[in-house]
Design an enzyme around this catalytic site. Sequence first.
Site, PDB file in Angstrom:
ATOM      1  N   LYS A 220     -49.999 -22.651  57.311  1.00 13.32           N
ATOM      2  CA  LYS A 220     -49.527 -23.810  58.078  1.00 13.32           C
ATOM      3  C   LYS A 220     -48.536 -23.390  59.167  1.00 13.32           C
ATOM      4  O   LYS A 220     -48.644 -23.822  60.311  1.00 13.32           O
ATOM      5  CB  LYS A 220     -48.839 -24.831  57.146  1.00 13.32           C
ATOM      6  CG  LYS A 220     -49.729 -25.317  56.015  1.00 13.32           C
ATOM      7  CD  LYS A 220     -49.015 -26.357  55.148  1.00 13.32           C
ATOM      8  CE  LYS A 220     -47.839 -25.820  54.353  1.00 13.32           C
ATOM      9  NZ  LYS A 220     -48.192 -25.056  53.151  1.00 13.32           N
TER      10      LYS A 220
ATOM     11  N   ARG B 182     -44.588 -33.781  51.177  1.00 11.95           N
ATOM     12  CA  ARG B 182     -45.072 -33.049  50.012  1.00 11.95           C
ATOM     13  C   ARG B 182     -45.186 -33.948  48.786  1.00 11.95           C
ATOM     14  O   ARG B 182     -45.613 -33.476  47.729  1.00 11.95           O
ATOM     15  CB  ARG B 182     -44.091 -31.923  49.691  1.00 11.95           C
ATOM     16  CG  ARG B 182     -44.516 -30.539  50.128  1.00 11.95           C
ATOM     17  CD  ARG B 182     -43.382 -29.601  49.752  1.00 11.95           C
ATOM     18  NE  ARG B 182     -43.752 -28.233  49.684  1.00 11.95           N
ATOM     19  CZ  ARG B 182     -43.689 -27.369  50.698  1.00 11.95           C
ATOM     20  NH1 ARG B 182     -43.346 -27.782  51.895  1.00 11.95           N
ATOM     21  NH2 ARG B 182     -43.976 -26.109  50.520  1.00 11.95           N
TER      22      ARG B 182
ATOM     23  N   ARG C 124     -46.622 -10.789  52.406  1.00 13.53           N
ATOM     24  CA  ARG C 124     -46.122 -11.174  53.720  1.00 13.53           C
ATOM     25  C   ARG C 124     -44.636 -10.894  53.959  1.00 13.53           C
ATOM     26  O   ARG C 124     -43.831 -10.883  53.042  1.00 13.53           O
ATOM     27  CB  ARG C 124     -46.429 -12.642  54.010  1.00 13.53           C
ATOM     28  CG  ARG C 124     -45.522 -13.640  53.323  1.00 13.53           C
ATOM     29  CD  ARG C 124     -45.939 -15.060  53.673  1.00 13.53           C
ATOM     30  NE  ARG C 124     -45.183 -16.031  52.902  1.00 13.53           N
ATOM     31  CZ  ARG C 124     -45.371 -17.344  52.954  1.00 13.53           C
ATOM     32  NH1 ARG C 124     -46.302 -17.846  53.732  1.00 13.53           N
ATOM     33  NH2 ARG C 124     -44.629 -18.148  52.231  1.00 13.53           N
TER      34      ARG C 124
ATOM     35  N   ARG D 287     -39.335 -13.499  51.897  1.00 15.10           N
ATOM     36  CA  ARG D 287     -38.718 -14.704  51.338  1.00 15.10           C
ATOM     37  C   ARG D 287     -38.393 -14.531  49.862  1.00 15.10           C
ATOM     38  O   ARG D 287     -39.167 -13.942  49.120  1.00 15.10           O
ATOM     39  CB  ARG D 287     -39.652 -15.900  51.532  1.00 15.10           C
ATOM     40  CG  ARG D 287     -39.492 -16.525  52.900  1.00 15.10           C
ATOM     41  CD  ARG D 287     -40.556 -17.526  53.179  1.00 15.10           C
ATOM     42  NE  ARG D 287     -40.772 -18.459  52.079  1.00 15.10           N
ATOM     43  CZ  ARG D 287     -41.579 -19.502  52.164  1.00 15.10           C
ATOM     44  NH1 ARG D 287     -42.229 -19.738  53.297  1.00 15.10           N
ATOM     45  NH2 ARG D 287     -41.741 -20.297  51.135  1.00 15.10           N
TER      46      ARG D 287
ATOM     47  N   ARG E 216     -44.748 -22.787  42.666  1.00 13.07           N
ATOM     48  CA  ARG E 216     -45.051 -23.482  43.934  1.00 13.07           C
ATOM     49  C   ARG E 216     -46.480 -24.027  43.939  1.00 13.07           C
ATOM     50  O   ARG E 216     -46.730 -25.136  44.414  1.00 13.07           O
ATOM     51  CB  ARG E 216     -44.837 -22.537  45.126  1.00 13.07           C
ATOM     52  CG  ARG E 216     -43.363 -22.409  45.487  1.00 13.07           C
ATOM     53  CD  ARG E 216     -43.054 -21.105  46.179  1.00 13.07           C
ATOM     54  NE  ARG E 216     -43.675 -20.978  47.482  1.00 13.07           N
ATOM     55  CZ  ARG E 216     -43.877 -19.817  48.113  1.00 13.07           C
ATOM     56  NH1 ARG E 216     -43.531 -18.687  47.522  1.00 13.07           N
ATOM     57  NH2 ARG E 216     -44.409 -19.793  49.300  1.00 13.07           N
TER      58      ARG E 216
HETATM   59  P1  ADP Z   1     -44.613 -22.765  51.406  1.00 13.39           P
HETATM   60  O1  ADP Z   1     -45.487 -23.863  51.955  1.00 13.39           O
HETATM   61  O2  ADP Z   1     -45.081 -21.419  51.825  1.00 13.39           O
HETATM   62  O3  ADP Z   1     -44.368 -22.864  49.935  1.00 13.39           O
HETATM   63  P2  ADP Z   1     -42.226 -23.810  52.785  1.00 13.39           P
HETATM   64  O4  ADP Z   1     -41.510 -22.901  53.688  1.00 13.39           O
HETATM   65  O5  ADP Z   1     -42.921 -24.971  53.389  1.00 13.39           O
HETATM   66  O6  ADP Z   1     -43.186 -22.854  52.005  1.00 13.39           O
HETATM   67  O7  ADP Z   1     -41.232 -24.374  51.660  1.00 13.39           O
HETATM   68  C1  ADP Z   1     -40.417 -23.529  50.887  1.00 13.39           C
HETATM   69  C2  ADP Z   1     -39.673 -24.324  49.816  1.00 13.39           C
HETATM   70  O8  ADP Z   1     -38.814 -25.308  50.444  1.00 13.39           O
HETATM   71  C3  ADP Z   1     -40.531 -25.150  48.881  1.00 13.39           C
HETATM   72  O9  ADP Z   1     -41.035 -24.387  47.808  1.00 13.39           O
HETATM   73  C4  ADP Z   1     -39.532 -26.235  48.419  1.00 13.39           C
HETATM   74  O10 ADP Z   1     -38.602 -25.730  47.492  1.00 13.39           O
HETATM   75  C5  ADP Z   1     -38.777 -26.537  49.692  1.00 13.39           C
HETATM   76  N1  ADP Z   1     -39.423 -27.608  50.506  1.00 13.39           N
HETATM   77  C6  ADP Z   1     -39.955 -27.473  51.752  1.00 13.39           C
HETATM   78  N2  ADP Z   1     -40.451 -28.641  52.201  1.00 13.39           N
HETATM   79  C7  ADP Z   1     -40.231 -29.541  51.205  1.00 13.39           C
HETATM   80  C8  ADP Z   1     -40.515 -30.930  51.040  1.00 13.39           C
HETATM   81  N3  ADP Z   1     -41.155 -31.629  51.998  1.00 13.39           N
HETATM   82  N4  ADP Z   1     -40.140 -31.546  49.884  1.00 13.39           N
HETATM   83  C9  ADP Z   1     -39.517 -30.867  48.921  1.00 13.39           C
HETATM   84  N5  ADP Z   1     -39.217 -29.555  48.998  1.00 13.39           N
HETATM   85  C10 ADP Z   1     -39.568 -28.891  50.120  1.00 13.39           C
END
Ligand code: ADP
Length: 214
Positions: A13, A87, A126, A160, A171
Amino acid sequence: MNIILLGPPGAGKGTQARKLVEERGMIQLSTGDMLREAKSSGTEMGNKVAAVMDAGELVTDEIVIGLIEEKLEGDHGGGFIFDGFPRTLAQADALGDLLSKHGTALTAVIAMEVNDDALVERITARSTCGNCGEGYNDISKPIPADQKCIKCGASDFKRRADDNEDSLRTRLMEYYKKTSPLLGYYHAKGDLKWVPGLGEIADVAAGINKVLDA
Ligand code: ADP
Ligand code: ZN
């Protein structure tokens, strides 16, 4: 034009969102990036969410909706790309309300089609440039032997904290339990478009552009 990029962790994404920013002047709103920024700047909110994020669990709806709400107040540019938000169903409802409050709406929800094995491989391989954000992958796009970023020349690469196998398992489970119901939600609203997410970056981008230009 306002779009959501929807897909499990590692679906690409962020990579696709950055291309859309360059090519279409859209504004990327990544709640993951916003939360990581808060985490590293040591704000009260950042400290509060750090452990939750590192474990791979979702941060509260209240916090992420607040972050998005602030950004919608600013410049709308060529439209927003929501990356990693919404999410949960509560976040999806909140986004609909916020957009209509600003006199706008979603154009499309792009669901990226991938499989779990590919996700695990991508994520554990990554890293990114700590200076410019260029993405690398141990297998498909390794960090150059001279340890200098191909884009900006810096030598500060990051992985990360949540890109390890345990957090990744959490996740993925969070995605299937709380986020994948959004596929049904947006399908019912008529906004959902599937795009194959496993090909080369340019091929995936072509799939997304086809949807946006339709
Ligand atoms: P990825 O999609 O690769 O897991 P992101 O960078 O989008 O990674 O998100 C990393 C972390 O940030 C998530 O695992 C969560 O803990 C938090 N997070 C990000 N966006 C949200 C959201 N919309 N609602 C709740 N937690 C979020
Ligand atoms: Zn760089």
